[in-house]
Design an enzyme around this catalytic site. Structure first.
Site, PDB file in Angstrom:
ATOM      1  N   GLU A 237       0.893  -1.291   0.013  1.00  0.00           N
ATOM      2  CA  GLU A 237      -0.022   0.093  -0.058  1.00  0.00           C
ATOM      3  C   GLU A 237       0.807   1.138   0.020  1.00  0.00           C
ATOM      4  O   GLU A 237       0.517   2.159   0.902  1.00  0.00           O
ATOM      5  CB  GLU A 237      -1.024  -0.002   1.272  1.00  0.00           C
TER       6      GLU A 237
ATOM      7  N   GLU B 149      -6.571  -7.684  -0.172  1.00  0.00           N
ATOM      8  CA  GLU B 149      -7.035  -7.757   1.342  1.00  0.00           C
ATOM      9  C   GLU B 149      -8.291  -7.302   1.395  1.00  0.00           C
ATOM     10  O   GLU B 149      -8.916  -6.281   1.264  1.00  0.00           O
ATOM     11  CB  GLU B 149      -6.139  -6.618   2.108  1.00  0.00           C
TER      12      GLU B 149
HETATM   13  C1  GLA Z   1      -3.830  -2.235   5.258  1.00  0.00           C
HETATM   14  C2  GLA Z   1      -2.442  -3.106   5.546  1.00  0.00           C
HETATM   15  C3  GLA Z   1      -2.385  -4.287   6.009  1.00  0.00           C
HETATM   16  C4  GLA Z   1      -3.424  -4.156   7.605  1.00  0.00           C
HETATM   17  C5  GLA Z   1      -4.593  -3.712   7.218  1.00  0.00           C
HETATM   18  C6  GLA Z   1      -5.427  -3.409   8.449  1.00  0.00           C
HETATM   19  O1  GLA Z   1      -4.632  -2.869   4.431  1.00  0.00           O
HETATM   20  O2  GLA Z   1      -2.219  -3.324   4.250  1.00  0.00           O
HETATM   21  O3  GLA Z   1      -1.395  -4.726   6.536  1.00  0.00           O
HETATM   22  O4  GLA Z   1      -2.782  -3.232   8.331  1.00  0.00           O
HETATM   23  O5  GLA Z   1      -4.731  -2.318   6.606  1.00  0.00           O
HETATM   24  O6  GLA Z   1      -5.602  -4.803   9.098  1.00  0.00           O
END
Ligand code: GLA
Length: 577
Positions: A152, A228
């Site tokens: 991210e 995710e």
């Molecule tokens: C983001 C991150 C993950 C995690 C989620 C929340 O998407 O990429 O590593 O921290 O948020 O759980």
């Protein structure tokens, strides 16, 4: 040997379209003896792939000092044995509610940019780590089909050269499977985080159609994937426990699959942030507000709970996933045995924090300004700062400026209060001459947003009224320094529940998965047979620590508790999950 590629609309395995039904499971959050069970549960849920991050800071505690990097390889082997493909997200930054987002506390330079001072140690780390991945790629008979570039990045920065450099590094170290990036489904995140020529994926908890529409604006071609799918969420100390309705989550999962997309459940099984590795957030919409430290449990309200047991969400997801499976789903394996008989520990020995610091701590540093945790090379643990208020002088306020995160303060050996970032000033003024001790704890380094990587300790100085008190003595105690406590001069506890290191034993019959509770204790860490179960804190919402069965043995087990504020004198208890 197979080949896995990225087609115009699908992932292709030897040219045949496949849909990835993946679930996140962090090998470092599950006891190794229980990996097999958890992976079999993923298969039984209807998944064909497992995804894991790699936490750099766990594996390289000091520059060039590596610790069990092979764990990743063993996990990937276990995934292959379980009949799962694997997605690896090696960072170097991973977020993940993990201390510092996985970056070591010693990382120099401007992290997450092309700054050579940062890229140099990344390169050395990847050189050490990536052979574990490269040798297990699908074209070599292993399970690895995809490898992520950063994490991210578009939610953090815009140094386009940086993710591009990382992609080059992965290739140079021999990664031949497709690479990808993952970002929030927002224009600025997708432009900031993606790399030309590298598959882009998106992360979200709902509204799949809209999210994929945004992705398509940036990438007209390529398989769709939600890297995710947040089917649950995590908890902060002192806040409400967060849950997500299973039916609502199952409907969101169905929407993703109806879009023809691949998915990675975040988390399929969360596990536990053992040994004080939980990270922290900063509150507020700009992630710049109050510190919100993450609890030890990473249950995540995931389909498999912290102990690996199927929840209602598991069965709801299984029903959805079964429709996309090639053939009938395997039945879940038998759950690991729970501890059969509840047990109470006997606490027989105690040593004050002073004595523990003396026996196990680092060397004392004297400095005109308080050194940070980083300067003292303390990753997870506590630092005792000591200053003298000269005297005689009037009582004035005493202030720990820029305190991160929490300090238990003593004036001339008497407990004078607990300071926090929001309350940096002692309630009662202090007169000189006085000896002031501040025992400062890190509650976890920030793992997300603009303030990730910020220093711990007293970052702004110690003030008496408006005057800086220079001449600070500081001494750190790393949690890992407590692996061996043979030098600690234990004595009989006096029953007053003073802070310090407690030691005792618990006799176990019918060893198995258990929950440990510390009734009336305040805040600290617990070890069972030398295994650090993580932080406990009466602030809640977490009330009990998960004890993986393999940590316990029949008969006598050693318990140690490091308490920072005050114990009740009541014994720690164990019961089956
Ligand atoms: C983001 C991150 C993950 C995690 C989620 C929340 O998407 O990429 O590593 O921290 O948020 O759980």
């Amino acid at each position: 040997m197979s080949e896995f590629t990225v087609g115009d609309t699908d992932f292709l395995l030897d040219g045949r379209p496949v849909r990835l039904l993946s679930g996140a499971l962090h090998y470092f959050r599950v006891h190794e003896a229980q990996w097999g069970h958890r992976l079999a549960m993923l298969r039984a849920m209807g998944l064909n792939c497992v995804e894991t991050y790699v936490p750099w800071n766990l594996h390289e505690p000091r520059p060039g000092e590596f610790r069990d990097v092979e764990a990743l390889g063993r996990f990937l082997d276990a995934a292959r044995e379980a009949g799962l493909w694997a997605i690896v997200r090696p960072g170097p930054y991973i977020c993940a509610e993990w201390e510092n987002g996985g970056l070591p506390h010693w990382v120099p330079g401007h992290a997450r940019t092309r700054d050579e001072r940062f890229l140099r140690p990344v390169r050395a780390w990847f050189r050490r780590l990536l052979p574990e991945v490269v040798s297990r790629q699908i074209d070599r008979g292993g399970p690895v089909i995809l490898v992520q570039v950063e994490n991210e990045y578009g939610s953090y920065g815009s140094d386009a050269a940086y993710p591009d450099r990382l992609a080059g590094l992965l290739r140079a170290e021999g990664v031949t499977v497709p690479l990808f990036t993952s970002d929030g489904p927002e224009d600025h995140m997708l432009t900031g985080g993606s790399v030309p020529g590298v598959l882009a994926t998106v992360n979200f908890g709902s509204h799949a159609r809209e999210a994929f529409r945004t992705l398509r604006r940036h990438r007209p071609e390529g398989p769709l994937m939600c890297m995710e799918f947040w089917c649950g969420w995590f908890d902060h100390w002192g806040a409400e426990h967060v849950v997500r309705d299973p039916e609502d989550a199952a409907a969101a999962l169905r929407e993703i699959l109806e879009c023809g997309a691949s998915v990675n459940l975040y988390m399929a099984h969360g596990g536990t942030s053992f040994a004080g590795w939980a990270g922290a957030n900063r509150g507020g919409d700009l992630h710049d507000g109050p510190l919100e430290p993450d609890v030890t449990s990473y249950d995540y309200d995931a389909p498999l709970d912290e102990a690996g047991r199927p929840t209602r969400k598991f069965w709801a997801f299984r029903e959805v996933l079964a429709e996309y499976a090639e053939g009938p789903l395997p039945e879940p394996p038998a759950p690991p045995a729970p501890l059969s008989t509840p047990a109470e520990a006997r606490v027989t020995a105690w040593a004050p924090l002073e004595a523990v610091l003396e026996a196990c701590g680092g060397t004392e540093v004297s400095s005109p300004v308080p050194p940070t945790f980083e300067e003292l090379d303390v990753d997870r643990g506590v630092v005792r700062y000591e200053v003298t208020v000269p005297g005689p002088r009037q009582p004035y306020p005493l202030i720990a400026r820029g305190l991160r995160d929490l300090a238990v303060v003593y004036v001339d050996g008497e407990r004078a209060g607990v300071l926090t970032e929001a309350e940096e000033r002692l309630k009662e003024p202090v007169a000189g001459h006085a000896r002031v001790e501040l025992w400062v704890e890190s509650l976890g380094r920030v793992n997300y947003g603009p303030r990730s990587g910020e220093a711990k300790g007293i970052t702004g100085g110690i003030l008496h009224e408006r005057q800086y008190l220079h001449d600070v003595r500081a001494r750190g105690l790393r949690l890992d320094d407590l692996e061996d406590v043979s030098a600690v001069p234990f004595r009989e506890p006096d029953g007053a529940g003073a802070p310090g290191l407690y030691r005792g034993s618990v006799t176990v019959r019918g060893a198995g998965d258990a929950l440990l509770e510390l009734p009336g204790w305040t805040r600290g860490f617990v070890w069972l047979n030398g295994f650090n179960l993580g932080r406990y804190w009466s602030a809640g919402p977490q009330r009990a620590l998960f004890v993986p069965g393999p940590v316990l043995r029949e008969g006598v087990n050693e318990v140690r508790v490091l308490e920072f504020e005050g114990a009740s004198g009541r014994p720690p208890t164990l019961r089956g999950v």
